[in-house]
Design an enzyme around this catalytic site. Structure first.
Site, PDB file in Angstrom:
ATOM      1  CG  HIS A  77      -2.088   0.917   1.088  1.00 18.44           C
ATOM      2  ND1 HIS A  77      -2.035   2.256   1.399  1.00 18.44           N
ATOM      3  CD2 HIS A  77      -3.339   0.688   0.615  1.00 18.44           C
ATOM      4  CE1 HIS A  77      -3.206   2.792   1.135  1.00 18.44           C
ATOM      5  NE2 HIS A  77      -4.015   1.878   0.651  1.00 18.44           N
ATOM      6  CD  GLU A  98      -8.796  -4.306  -3.413  1.00 17.37           C
ATOM      7  OE1 GLU A  98      -9.813  -4.796  -2.871  1.00 17.37           O
ATOM      8  OE2 GLU A  98      -8.851  -3.429  -4.274  1.00 17.37           O
TER       9      GLU A  98
HETATM   10  N1  ACO Z   1       4.235  -7.473  -4.608  1.00 18.87           N
HETATM   11  C1  ACO Z   1       5.535  -7.402  -4.928  1.00 18.87           C
HETATM   12  N2  ACO Z   1       6.270  -6.299  -4.771  1.00 18.87           N
HETATM   13  C2  ACO Z   1       5.648  -5.211  -4.288  1.00 18.87           C
HETATM   14  C3  ACO Z   1       4.301  -5.212  -3.919  1.00 18.87           C
HETATM   15  C4  ACO Z   1       3.581  -6.402  -4.095  1.00 18.87           C
HETATM   16  N3  ACO Z   1       2.300  -6.486  -3.790  1.00 18.87           N
HETATM   17  N4  ACO Z   1       3.961  -3.986  -3.465  1.00 18.87           N
HETATM   18  C5  ACO Z   1       5.058  -3.246  -3.553  1.00 18.87           C
HETATM   19  N5  ACO Z   1       6.078  -3.984  -4.037  1.00 18.87           N
HETATM   20  C6  ACO Z   1       7.456  -3.569  -4.274  1.00 18.87           C
HETATM   21  C7  ACO Z   1       7.600  -2.761  -5.543  1.00 18.87           C
HETATM   22  O1  ACO Z   1       7.790  -3.592  -6.663  1.00 18.87           O
HETATM   23  C8  ACO Z   1       8.821  -1.931  -5.223  1.00 18.87           C
HETATM   24  O2  ACO Z   1       9.953  -2.706  -5.386  1.00 18.87           O
HETATM   25  P1  ACO Z   1      11.327  -2.023  -5.942  1.00 18.87           P
HETATM   26  O3  ACO Z   1      11.657  -0.966  -4.923  1.00 18.87           O
HETATM   27  O4  ACO Z   1      12.259  -3.160  -5.956  1.00 18.87           O
HETATM   28  O5  ACO Z   1      10.984  -1.453  -7.261  1.00 18.87           O
HETATM   29  C9  ACO Z   1       8.664  -1.661  -3.729  1.00 18.87           C
HETATM   30  O6  ACO Z   1       7.854  -2.715  -3.206  1.00 18.87           O
HETATM   31  C10 ACO Z   1       7.941  -0.368  -3.465  1.00 18.87           C
HETATM   32  O7  ACO Z   1       6.842  -0.341  -4.341  1.00 18.87           O
HETATM   33  P2  ACO Z   1       6.050   0.962  -4.687  1.00 18.87           P
HETATM   34  O8  ACO Z   1       5.444   0.795  -6.023  1.00 18.87           O
HETATM   35  O9  ACO Z   1       6.788   2.208  -4.395  1.00 18.87           O
HETATM   36  O10 ACO Z   1       4.893   0.878  -3.630  1.00 18.87           O
HETATM   37  P3  ACO Z   1       3.632   1.674  -3.739  1.00 18.87           P
HETATM   38  O11 ACO Z   1       3.415   2.109  -2.364  1.00 18.87           O
HETATM   39  O12 ACO Z   1       3.628   2.679  -4.769  1.00 18.87           O
HETATM   40  O13 ACO Z   1       2.627   0.537  -4.244  1.00 18.87           O
HETATM   41  C11 ACO Z   1       0.708  -0.689  -4.565  1.00 18.87           C
HETATM   42  C12 ACO Z   1       1.392   0.376  -3.727  1.00 18.87           C
HETATM   43  C13 ACO Z   1       0.535  -0.159  -5.988  1.00 18.87           C
HETATM   44  C14 ACO Z   1      -0.650  -0.946  -3.966  1.00 18.87           C
HETATM   45  C15 ACO Z   1       1.562  -1.970  -4.578  1.00 18.87           C
HETATM   46  O14 ACO Z   1       1.796  -2.395  -3.272  1.00 18.87           O
HETATM   47  C16 ACO Z   1       0.952  -3.066  -5.430  1.00 18.87           C
HETATM   48  O15 ACO Z   1       1.102  -3.073  -6.643  1.00 18.87           O
HETATM   49  N6  ACO Z   1       0.233  -4.037  -4.759  1.00 18.87           N
HETATM   50  C17 ACO Z   1      -0.384  -5.130  -5.477  1.00 18.87           C
HETATM   51  C18 ACO Z   1      -1.722  -4.711  -6.068  1.00 18.87           C
HETATM   52  C19 ACO Z   1      -2.764  -4.478  -4.992  1.00 18.87           C
HETATM   53  O16 ACO Z   1      -2.929  -5.234  -4.063  1.00 18.87           O
HETATM   54  N7  ACO Z   1      -3.527  -3.386  -5.192  1.00 18.87           N
HETATM   55  C20 ACO Z   1      -4.573  -2.969  -4.236  1.00 18.87           C
HETATM   56  C21 ACO Z   1      -4.107  -1.863  -3.357  1.00 18.87           C
HETATM   57  S1  ACO Z   1      -5.299  -1.411  -2.127  1.00 18.87           S
HETATM   58  C22 ACO Z   1      -6.383  -0.410  -2.930  1.00 18.87           C
HETATM   59  O17 ACO Z   1      -6.037   0.322  -3.808  1.00 18.87           O
HETATM   60  C23 ACO Z   1      -7.768  -0.451  -2.549  1.00 18.87           C
END
Ligand code: ACO
Length: 361
Positions: A245, A303
């Site tokens: 998140h 989710e």
């Molecule tokens: N699986 C694998 N790696 C992840 C995940 C995940 N679920 N979430 C974050 N990371 C990783 C990223 O790849 C990144 O790695 P890097 O630094 O090596 O590039 C690091 O963690 C930081 O990621 P960011 O993109 O900066 O995290 P951000 O806070 O922007 O992402 C997000 C948030 C988009 C929700 C992300 O966690 C994600 O894609 N989750 C999976 C999809 C999901 O569950 N979406 C629902 C969110 S809740 C909602 O919107 C209601």
């Protein structure tokens, strides 16, 4: 400059506060745990709308008005349903909502609240070759949504769905709410603003995640080794759906609320073994993510247990984002009205990094 506007405060709001460090969600002065499971969705709609519409009636009157709005939406859109049904279920719902009047009044707002709850079951039934079931304007909103889907609704499932709708009704300046506020700031009508929110919600990094959670659980069950499956996904650069998140650095409080709801359904033999399996997968995912991304605290988000709850409620995974929209729409509308009240157009700047024209001497 952060591409994702990380840490940028873009609005003052009285609607909700997401405490990412503490793992708390406040909605208009109430903690999530005070509302979820205790207030009906219609009551929470009133809470969110309070002060944003003239002559807002009391709880029970507003719930009746939402019921009438369900009937109104069904009457208006029923002639178009057969044309919409061949689209994917989210696009079909969005297209149906685009046909609603684009005003700013309470009647416009209530039609938009009602629309996902009416369109989703009707379109699902048409997709299965069944006749849509008309709304019962006197019924509770969540119970009626289930009845329109399957013809019946048990009190336990209706309570579970109602708790879900309340749990996701608002959540700070998430991507879809921001998109809604941008459109509302141009003084476009509520339908235009809500269509922007619907567009943003669809993506898998936001409200499109719960369907893929079910696909992940099924794939892991087939593979027989959760940790190996999850590690392979990470190695391929994939994200694990239902985890991570932008704001929360601790567990999303909504995950616990929804897990408890699923657990209560499980004790009624609806989801018992599915829940146990999901808990095993959740722990494996947390371990794999901790090892893969030690610099980032990636925790379970809303989710993951949304997927289990909506599956237990009888919705196919393709329609999970529709049900999310059925809850979040009230928050979008309140945010749209709050933004309109500021009178200020949202218009940030970009920094030009492209080629420059040759200067003529
Ligand atoms: N699986 C694998 N790696 C992840 C995940 C995940 N679920 N979430 C974050 N990371 C990783 C990223 O790849 C990144 O790695 P890097 O630094 O090596 O590039 C690091 O963690 C930081 O990621 P960011 O993109 O900066 O995290 P951000 O806070 O922007 O992402 C997000 C948030 C988009 C929700 C992300 O966690 C994600 O894609 N989750 C999976 C999809 C999901 O569950 N979406 C629902 C969110 S809740 C909602 O919107 C209601």
């Amino acid at each position: 400059m952060a591409n994702g506007l990380d840490d940028v405060v873009a609005a003052d709001t009285v609607l909700s506060d997401v405490d990412g460090a503490g793992g708390h969600l406040t909605i208009r002065g109430y903690s999530l745990t005070e509302l979820a499971g205790h207030w009906r969705y219609g009551q929470v709609v009133r809470l969110l709308f309070d002060g944003f519409f003239d002559e807002l009636p009391g709880d029970s009157e507003l719930e009746k008005a939402i019921g009438n709005a369900r009937a109104d939406v069904f009457d208006r859109l029923q002639p178009m349903l057969a044309q919409l049904a061949p689209l994917d279920i989210y696009s079909a719902m969005r297209a149906g909502m685009a046909l609603l009047p684009d005003g700013d009044g309470l009647a416009d707002a209530l039609r938009l609240v009602a629309a996902p709850a009416v369109l989703t079951p009707a379109l699902l039934r048409l997709g299965r070759g069944e006749k849509p079931i008309a709304p019962d304007a006197r019924a509770d909103h969540a119970a009626d949504m289930l009845r329109m889907l399957s013809g019946t609704s048990s009190p336990a499932l209706a309570k579970a769905l109602d708790t879900y709708l309340v749990t996701v009704c608002d959540h700070g300046l998430n991507a879809s709410t921001f998109a809604t506020r941008v459109v509302a700031s141009t003084h476009a009508g509520l339908t235009s603003a809500i269509l922007a929110g619907l567009g943003a919600l669809k993506g898998p990094l936001h409200g499109g995640a719960p369907g893929p959670v079910i696909e992940m659980l099924d794939a892991i069950e087939a593979s027989g080794n959760a940790a190996a499956w999850l590690r392979a996904e990470i190695a391929r650069g994939e994200r694990i759906m239902g985890f991570g998140h932008r704001i929360y650095r601790v567990r999303d409080p909504r995950a616990d609320v929804l897990k408890a709801v699923v657990g209560r359904l499980g004790s009624r033999k609806v989801t018992g073994s599915r829940l146990g399996f999901a808990e095993t997968v959740e722990q494996a995912a947390l371990d794999v993510l901790k090892a893969a991304k030690p610099q980032r605290s990636i925790q379970t988000n809303v989710e993951f247990y949304t997927a289990l709850l909506l599956e237990a409620a009888g919705f196919p995974k393709e329609a999970f984002s529709n049900v999310f929209a059925a809850g979040r729409v009230a928050g979008w509308i309140a945010h749209a009205r709050e933004q309109q009240a500021t009178g200020r157009l949202i218009r940030p700047q970009s920094r030009y990094v492209g080629p420059v024209p040759d200067l003529v001497a």
